[in-house]
Design a protein around this motif. Structure first.
Motif, mmCIF file in Angstrom:
data_model
loop_
_atom_site.group_PDB
_atom_site.id
_atom_site.type_symbol
_atom_site.label_atom_id
_atom_site.label_comp_id
_atom_site.label_asym_id
_atom_site.label_seq_id
_atom_site.Cartn_x
_atom_site.Cartn_y
_atom_site.Cartn_z
ATOM 1 N N PRO A 216 -12.468 -12.186 47.201
ATOM 2 C CA PRO A 216 -11.607 -13.378 47.169
ATOM 3 C C PRO A 216 -10.171 -13.102 46.713
ATOM 4 C CG PRO A 216 -12.872 -13.269 45.151
ATOM 5 C CD PRO A 216 -13.261 -12.058 45.964
ATOM 6 N N GLY A 217 -9.779 -11.835 46.570
ATOM 7 C CA GLY A 217 -8.440 -11.523 46.073
ATOM 8 C C GLY A 217 -7.480 -11.075 47.150
ATOM 9 N N HIS A 218 -7.599 -11.658 48.344
ATOM 10 C CA HIS A 218 -6.865 -11.167 49.514
ATOM 11 C C HIS A 218 -5.577 -11.914 49.817
ATOM 12 C CE1 HIS A 218 -8.918 -14.727 50.902
ATOM 13 N NE2 HIS A 218 -8.128 -14.768 51.951
ATOM 14 N N PHE A 219 -5.319 -13.041 49.148
ATOM 15 C CA PHE A 219 -4.262 -13.959 49.582
ATOM 16 C C PHE A 219 -2.879 -13.310 49.632
ATOM 17 C CE2 PHE A 219 -7.587 -16.509 47.542
ATOM 18 C CZ PHE A 219 -7.888 -17.390 48.554
ATOM 19 N N TRP A 220 -2.636 -12.333 48.787
ATOM 20 C CA TRP A 220 -1.307 -11.741 48.697
ATOM 21 C C TRP A 220 -1.027 -10.720 49.796
ATOM 22 C CZ3 TRP A 220 -0.878 -6.413 47.852
ATOM 23 C CH2 TRP A 220 -2.079 -5.754 47.561
ATOM 24 N N VAL A 221 -2.054 -10.185 50.412
ATOM 25 C CA VAL A 221 -1.882 -9.030 51.297
ATOM 26 C C VAL A 221 -1.011 -9.339 52.525
ATOM 27 C CG1 VAL A 221 -3.056 -7.285 52.693
ATOM 28 C CG2 VAL A 221 -4.042 -8.009 50.522
ATOM 29 N N PRO A 222 -1.289 -10.385 53.312
ATOM 30 C CA PRO A 222 -0.440 -10.637 54.496
ATOM 31 C C PRO A 222 1.016 -10.915 54.136
ATOM 32 C CG PRO A 222 -2.485 -11.897 54.605
ATOM 33 C CD PRO A 222 -2.388 -11.355 53.225
ATOM 34 N N ASP A 223 1.238 -11.677 53.055
ATOM 35 C CA ASP A 223 2.613 -11.978 52.650
ATOM 36 C C ASP A 223 3.349 -10.721 52.205
ATOM 37 O OD1 ASP A 223 2.825 -15.124 52.552
ATOM 38 O OD2 ASP A 223 0.878 -14.607 51.732
ATOM 39 N N ALA A 224 2.665 -9.864 51.457
ATOM 40 C CA ALA A 224 3.291 -8.629 50.998
ATOM 41 C C ALA A 224 3.552 -7.682 52.159
ATOM 42 C CB ALA A 224 2.406 -7.950 49.949
ATOM 43 N N ALA A 225 2.620 -7.596 53.108
ATOM 44 C CA ALA A 225 2.821 -6.732 54.271
ATOM 45 C C ALA A 225 4.001 -7.195 55.108
ATOM 46 C CB ALA A 225 1.553 -6.695 55.128
ATOM 47 N N GLU A 226 4.212 -8.526 55.167
ATOM 48 C CA GLU A 226 5.305 -9.071 55.955
ATOM 49 C C GLU A 226 6.634 -9.013 55.206
ATOM 50 O OE1 GLU A 226 6.320 -13.218 58.372
ATOM 51 O OE2 GLU A 226 4.925 -13.238 56.672
ATOM 52 N N GLY A 227 6.625 -9.280 53.892
ATOM 53 C CA GLY A 227 7.873 -9.404 53.152
ATOM 54 C C GLY A 227 8.409 -8.119 52.572
ATOM 55 N N ALA A 228 7.557 -7.135 52.322
ATOM 56 C CA ALA A 228 8.003 -5.873 51.734
ATOM 57 C C ALA A 228 8.601 -4.965 52.806
ATOM 58 C CB ALA A 228 6.834 -5.177 51.043
ATOM 59 N N ALA B 204 -17.611 -11.849 54.771
ATOM 60 C CA ALA B 204 -16.518 -12.809 54.620
ATOM 61 C C ALA B 204 -15.170 -12.142 54.859
ATOM 62 C CB ALA B 204 -16.570 -13.434 53.224
ATOM 63 N N SER B 205 -14.973 -10.937 54.324
ATOM 64 C CA SER B 205 -13.685 -10.245 54.472
ATOM 65 C C SER B 205 -13.433 -9.856 55.924
ATOM 66 C CB SER B 205 -13.650 -8.997 53.587
ATOM 67 O OG SER B 205 -13.581 -9.340 52.219
ATOM 68 N N MET B 206 -14.429 -9.253 56.560
ATOM 69 C CA MET B 206 -14.192 -8.785 57.931
ATOM 70 C C MET B 206 -14.026 -9.960 58.892
ATOM 71 S SD MET B 206 -17.926 -7.286 59.165
ATOM 72 C CE MET B 206 -18.317 -6.375 57.682
ATOM 73 N N THR B 207 -14.756 -11.045 58.662
ATOM 74 C CA THR B 207 -14.674 -12.187 59.572
ATOM 75 C C THR B 207 -13.369 -12.953 59.387
ATOM 76 O OG1 THR B 207 -17.092 -12.389 59.503
ATOM 77 C CG2 THR B 207 -15.840 -14.272 60.355
ATOM 78 N N LEU B 208 -13.020 -13.284 58.139
ATOM 79 C CA LEU B 208 -11.784 -14.019 57.897
ATOM 80 C C LEU B 208 -10.567 -13.209 58.321
ATOM 81 C CD1 LEU B 208 -10.252 -16.427 56.735
ATOM 82 C CD2 LEU B 208 -10.304 -15.290 54.512
ATOM 83 N N GLY B 209 -10.556 -11.916 57.999
ATOM 84 C CA GLY B 209 -9.430 -11.075 58.374
ATOM 85 C C GLY B 209 -9.230 -11.024 59.878
ATOM 86 N N ASN B 210 -10.328 -10.895 60.620
ATOM 87 C CA ASN B 210 -10.216 -10.830 62.076
ATOM 88 C C ASN B 210 -9.766 -12.160 62.670
ATOM 89 O OD1 ASN B 210 -10.948 -8.126 62.443
ATOM 90 N ND2 ASN B 210 -13.137 -8.611 62.398
#
Length: 467
Positions: free
Chosen positions: A216-228, A271-277
């Motif tokens: 459940p600690g994934h929320f930051w990853v897409p934003d960081a990948a896009e903004g950094a 949950a991780s693989m399904t939500l991420g995809n």
């Protein structure tokens, strides 16, 4: 104490200090020296780890740290992965006011990753978590853009939350066992109140999932990948996962069979693989797409963790997948770093014809992330599903296959743009020419080729040992 067993970690940390201090005295035109120091430290750490790899497992620091095969592989993969990131960073931050600080933060975070990988004590897990996490906040925000600032703030707040959750879990487990050492926890947790044990383990695992970038600690990853920046995005979606996943494996492997730990980890994996995809389907920014892709990859990496101690294939498949994912993900991010202004999938239209080598590298990387033969991620997925099947979780192996098929479609969207006819739309990029950054382009070609070589090598070894 045997501190020399931690020589790779010591070399990296001292290398970070040397970079930080020397960068303060060097003029901006000579900051490349700090990059050379960082590269030497990373190569030295990888060589030291490789030399020590054949040795039997050895405890260090009074049993709180273990030097074994998993630690050795994590050291080599993390050090070489950060070395590739340095090549990407040389295109982005060379001559900038924060060049030396960027390299130092890479080294400090990599040191924390290695501490996580070898931790055999809950308190050392906390130390590794903090050392790997705190430098990331600075790295994400160092770009000084609105998106970078937003991503840094989100990462910091979530890191603080999950860091507190991790500490809470450690406190609960210590409270019912009076120890934080893995060597003693197995027996004592079997006799402890199972409700408290479950709460403690879930909290610790939640903290590690933040570090890995999974639910459940994934929320930051897409934003960081896009903004950094590109190099930072490549680093944060790749290197910290190595330590976090090995730490999660050690945690699950030492737990007693009093509760259904495999089911808990398997649910997190699905949950991780399904939500991420599913989330990656709607992305048009290539780095944000890769950010959601990395969330899904955590799900695949959790599959061997779910059968830790139940299958002999679990640990080897996890280490193979970590190595393959590191190379392949860095190849994909290297292409985006080579073209920093192309922040829409449509803006890659025609790149395959304008830059055939880079187009081929991107195709290899994207199909590699899917798990297409003969890439090394294919070998990793094959062995992880075999481990799940061998460990009694056949349904999980089936869901890995289903999610792999689902992921193919959003990767193909990008590939279709790369080889689509016509110039990129003016709204996405005014310039029509594809002029890549040299270091990033070279890193993309090398890492994609390495993905194929490692995949073929893993396939040959698998065939030989199967016979």
């Amino acid at each position: 104490m045997r501190p020399l067993l931690l020589l790779p970690e010591i070399v990296l940390f001292l290398g970070g200090l040397a970079v930080l201090v020397s960068g303060s005295f060097l003029p901006r035109t000579r900051q490349w020296v700090t990059r050379a120091i960082a590269a030497v430290a990373l190569v030295a750490a990888a060589i030291l780890a490789a030399v020590d790899l054949p040795s039997p497992a050895q405890p260090a620091m009074e049993g709180t740290f273990t030097v074994d095969t998993a630690t050795g592989v994590a050291r080599i993969v993390a050090a070489l992965g950060t070395l590739i990131v340095l090549a990407l960073a040389s295109d982005e931050v060379a001559g900038s006011p924060r060049e030396s600080e960027t390299y130092a933060l890479f080294l400090f975070s990599t040191t924390g990753t290695l501490v996580l990988a070898g931790a055999d004590d809950l308190l050392v897990v906390v130390v590794g978590f903090l050392l790997a996490s705190i430098p990331l906040y600075g790295l994400i925000g160092i770009a000084r853009t609105p998106r970078g600032a937003e991503a840094a703030m989100k990462t910091y707040l979530l890191g603080a939350l999950f860091g507190i959750l991790l500490l809470l879990g450690v406190t609960l487990l210590y409270g019912v066992s009076a120890t934080t050492s893995y060597a003693d926890l197995t027996g004592r947790l079997a006799e402890a109140p199972q409700g408290v044990v479950a709460a403690g383990v879930v909290a610790v695992l939640g903290g590690l999932m933040f570090k890995a970038g999974g639910i459940p600690g994934h929320f930051w990853v897409p934003d960081a990948a896009e903004g950094a920046g590109g190099a930072v995005a490549a680093f944060l979606t790749t290197v910290p996962k190595i330590g976090a996943m090995v730490a999660a494996y050690r945690l699950i492997a030492m737990l007693p069979d009093t509760l259904a730990w495999p089911l808990l980890v398997a649910v997190l994996a699905v949950a991780s693989m399904t939500l991420g995809n599913l989330a990656a389907y709607w992305q048009t920014d290539p780095r944000r797409l890769l950010g959601w892709s990395t969330v899904s990859q955590v799900g695949y990496l959790l599959v061997p963790v779910a059968v830790a101690g139940r299958s002999d294939l679990a640990l080897p498949s996890l280490l193979l997948y970590l190595a393959g994912y590191t190379v392949t993900n860095l190849a994909a991010f290297a292409v985006t770093t080579a073209f920093p202004d192309r922040r829409d999938l449509d803006s890659y239209r025609g790149m395959g014809r304008a830059r055939p080598w880079l187009g081929a590298s991107l195709v290899v990387a994207l199909l590699g992330l899917v798990g297409t033969p003969p890439t090394v991620v294919f070998a990793g997925k094959l062995t992880t599903t075999a481990a799940a099947w061998d460990g009694g979780l056949a349904w999980l192996a089936v869901l890995v296959f289903v999610n792999t098929v689902i992921s193919l479609f959003y990767y193909l969207r990008w590939i279709a743009s790369v080889y689509g006819r016509g110039e990129p739309p003016a709204r996405t990029l005014p310039e029509g020419a594809f002029v890549p950054r040299a270091w990033s382009a070279t890193a993309a070609v090398v890492t994609s080729a390495l993905s194929l070589v490692l995949g073929i090598g893993a396939g040959v070894l698998w065939s030989v040992f199967s016979i």
